[in-house]
Scaffold this active site. Structure first.
Site, short mmCIF file in Angstrom:
data_model
loop_
_atom_site.label_atom_id
_atom_site.label_comp_id
_atom_site.label_asym_id
_atom_site.label_seq_id
_atom_site.Cartn_x
_atom_site.Cartn_y
_atom_site.Cartn_z
N HIS A 6 121.47 -42.17 -61.17
CA HIS A 6 120.75 -41.09 -61.88
C HIS A 6 121.02 -41.03 -63.12
CE1 HIS A 6 121.61 -40.29 -57.30
NE2 HIS A 6 120.48 -39.42 -57.25
N ASP A 27 124.31 -39.25 -63.83
CA ASP A 27 125.39 -39.87 -63.41
C ASP A 27 126.14 -40.57 -64.84
OD1 ASP A 27 124.90 -39.41 -60.60
OD2 ASP A 27 123.72 -41.28 -60.47
N GLU A 45 112.60 -41.81 -51.11
CA GLU A 45 113.76 -41.87 -50.11
C GLU A 45 113.85 -40.69 -49.07
OE1 GLU A 45 118.68 -41.48 -50.38
OE2 GLU A 45 117.50 -42.65 -51.71
N GLU A 84 117.72 -44.83 -45.95
CA GLU A 84 119.10 -44.42 -45.86
C GLU A 84 119.36 -44.36 -44.58
OE1 GLU A 84 122.36 -41.47 -47.08
OE2 GLU A 84 121.02 -42.21 -48.69
N HIS A 130 120.36 -40.91 -43.65
CA HIS A 130 119.38 -39.83 -43.73
C HIS A 130 118.51 -39.83 -42.34
CE1 HIS A 130 119.20 -39.64 -48.25
NE2 HIS A 130 120.55 -39.08 -47.79
N ASP A 190 119.42 -47.81 -48.57
CA ASP A 190 120.54 -47.15 -49.00
C ASP A 190 121.70 -47.61 -47.81
OD1 ASP A 190 119.91 -46.64 -51.51
OD2 ASP A 190 120.12 -44.46 -51.17
N ASP A 243 127.91 -40.45 -45.78
CA ASP A 243 127.90 -41.47 -46.65
C ASP A 243 129.18 -42.26 -46.47
OD1 ASP A 243 125.55 -40.87 -47.80
OD2 ASP A 243 126.14 -39.61 -49.26
N ASP A 254 125.09 -46.72 -50.85
CA ASP A 254 124.99 -45.26 -51.14
C ASP A 254 126.04 -44.55 -50.23
OD1 ASP A 254 124.56 -42.52 -51.84
OD2 ASP A 254 122.67 -42.38 -50.99
#
Length: 438
Positions: free
Chosen positions: A102, A105, A233, A269, A272, A297, A310, A340
């Protein structure tokens, strides 16, 4: 040149399954060919900058525990640049070909957008130098449109038009730096694009606005000549009660409704999908059936915990099932397997970052080999084909070809008399078959 951040760790090598070295691959051999393609090219591993370089191990009940001796704790550009050098030392020693980030980040947010962009430019110069030095590439970039308090009501779906404008400007810059760094894709994740209560929400207006933001991004992508793939996503909730990109099907419906499907694929992901009440295989198959599975992810959630934990993926059944879908669709093009995932709060030493990634890469290497063997064996695919054999000829083929309607089907059943299931589902047999390979 700065001192090594991981002085006791050498480049991670493949030593094979008999090795007892915790800092060696047991199954991931980047150059090994599987079904005509190297593991590196099949799996396209990426390191998530946000968890690996910015994760502190904090949780709602306590501050971070992670020991990161290279980080001086300041939110300065100088510290961000130092962190970037460490990131590439880590990725290079790990042997991953890609990374993802990101905008916030990699560089600190300033008091104004202009200052934030200046900070980002300074760090992007370093990232570009490090990519050239190491050969590591950017899998995809994205903008953080959820952490700053300005996004409390969302970004593209905010009730405040000024916030929408800020989000658009931030996406514009993030796209530009992603293109500058040769990013192979760009991800949109609606962390706060949703609602906590419908009592204060105009859902249609918010969805219309989100679509406008994405159309603007498509237009600007064409304008600047960015060739990377756009991704959305899915995630159902957390931090909001309901997010508009709740699962693969919801995303596809949104993209079709707003004439965006030709411009986007999905970045799925695992954690998710499970939060949405699905298996990751469900969301992968849903996306793949629409020709919209782009990237993954790679992580896993804890079934005992109802939030986005995660964790690094180490379940061989999971990685096998994921790779069965990826191989069936012909493999990745611009996408890949981005970790991720974050080390646990109790795993606070720098070396734990290596242990975690090695485990995930080995698990996917095994999943790749097992999935390839299952496909080569042919029994699984053959069973599925046989189960649907009635659609390959006769009345089934006519229905699929659009050559039969209600009257024709009624006449057919009146003559036949009845319909009965002809093939057992044999779930247990198929589960046993998978176990043969694992």
């Amino acid at each position: 040149m700065a001192a090594a951040a991981f002085p006791d760790v050498s480049a991670i090598k493949f030593e094979g399954p008999i090795s007892k070295n915790p800092l060696a691959f047991k199954h991931y051999n980047a150059a090994e060919k599987v079904d005509g393609k190297t593991m590196r090219d099949h799996l396209r591993f990426g390191v998530a900058y946000w968890h690996t370089m910015r994760g502190t191990g904090g949780d709602p009940f306590g501050p971070g525990t992670a020991l990161r001796p290279w980080d001086d704790g300041t939110n300065s550009v100088a510290n961000a640049i130092k962190r970037a050098h460490v990131a590439f030392e880590f990725i290079e020693k790990l042997g991953a070909p890609f990374y993802c980030f990101h905008d916030r980040d990699v560089a600190p947010e300033g008091a104004t957008l202009q200052e934030s962009n200046k900070n980002l430019n300074a760090v992007v110069r370093v990232l570009k130098e490090e990519q050239k030095r190491t050969g590591i590439k950017l899998l995809w970039g994205t903008a953080n449109l959820f952490s700053n308090p300005r996004f409390v009501h969302g970004a593209g779906t905010s009730c405040n038009a000024d916030v929408f404008a800020f989000a658009a400007a931030q996406v514009k810059k993030a796209m530009e730096v992603t293109m500058e760094l040769g990013g192979q894709g760009y991800v949109f994740w609606g962390g706060r694009e949703g609602y906590s209560t419908l009592l204060n929400t105009d859902m249609k207006r918010e969805l219309d606005h989100l679509a406008k933001l994405l159309h603007m991004a498509v237009d600007y992508k064409k304008e600047i000549g960015f060739k990377g793939q756009f991704y959305i996503e899915p995630k159902p909730k957390e931090p909001t009660k309901h997010q508009y990109d709740s699962d693969a099907a919801a995303c596809l419906n949104f993209l079709r409704q707003y004439d965006l499907l030709s411009h986007f694929k999905l970045n799925i992901e695992t954690n998710h999908a499970t939060l949405a009440g699905h298996t990751v295989q469900h969301d992968l198959e849903t996306a793949a059936a629409a020709g919209a599975l782009g990237s993954i992810d790679a992580n896993v959630g804890d079934p005992m915990l109802g939030w986005d934990t995660d964790q690094f993926p180490t379940d061989i059944y999971l990685t096998t099932q994921i790779m069965l879908v990826v191989l069936k669709m012909g493999g990745f093009t611009t996408g890949g397997l981005n970790f991720d995932a974050k080390v646990r709060r109790e795993s606070f030493e720098p070396v734990d970052l290596f242990h975690a990634h090695i485990g995930g890469m080995d698990a996917f290497a095994r999943g790749l080999k097992i999935a390839t063997a299952i496909r080569k064996d042919g029994r699984l695919a053959g069973f599925v084909k046989h189960r649907y054999a009635s659609w390959d000829s006769g009345i089934g083929a006519k229905v699929e070809a659009g050559k039969a309607g209600f009257k024709e089907l009624e006449d057919y059943i009146l003559k036949k008399g009845d319909a009965a299931p002809c093939v057992s589902g044999r779930q247990e047999y198929l589960e046993n078959l998978i176990n043969e390979f694992i």
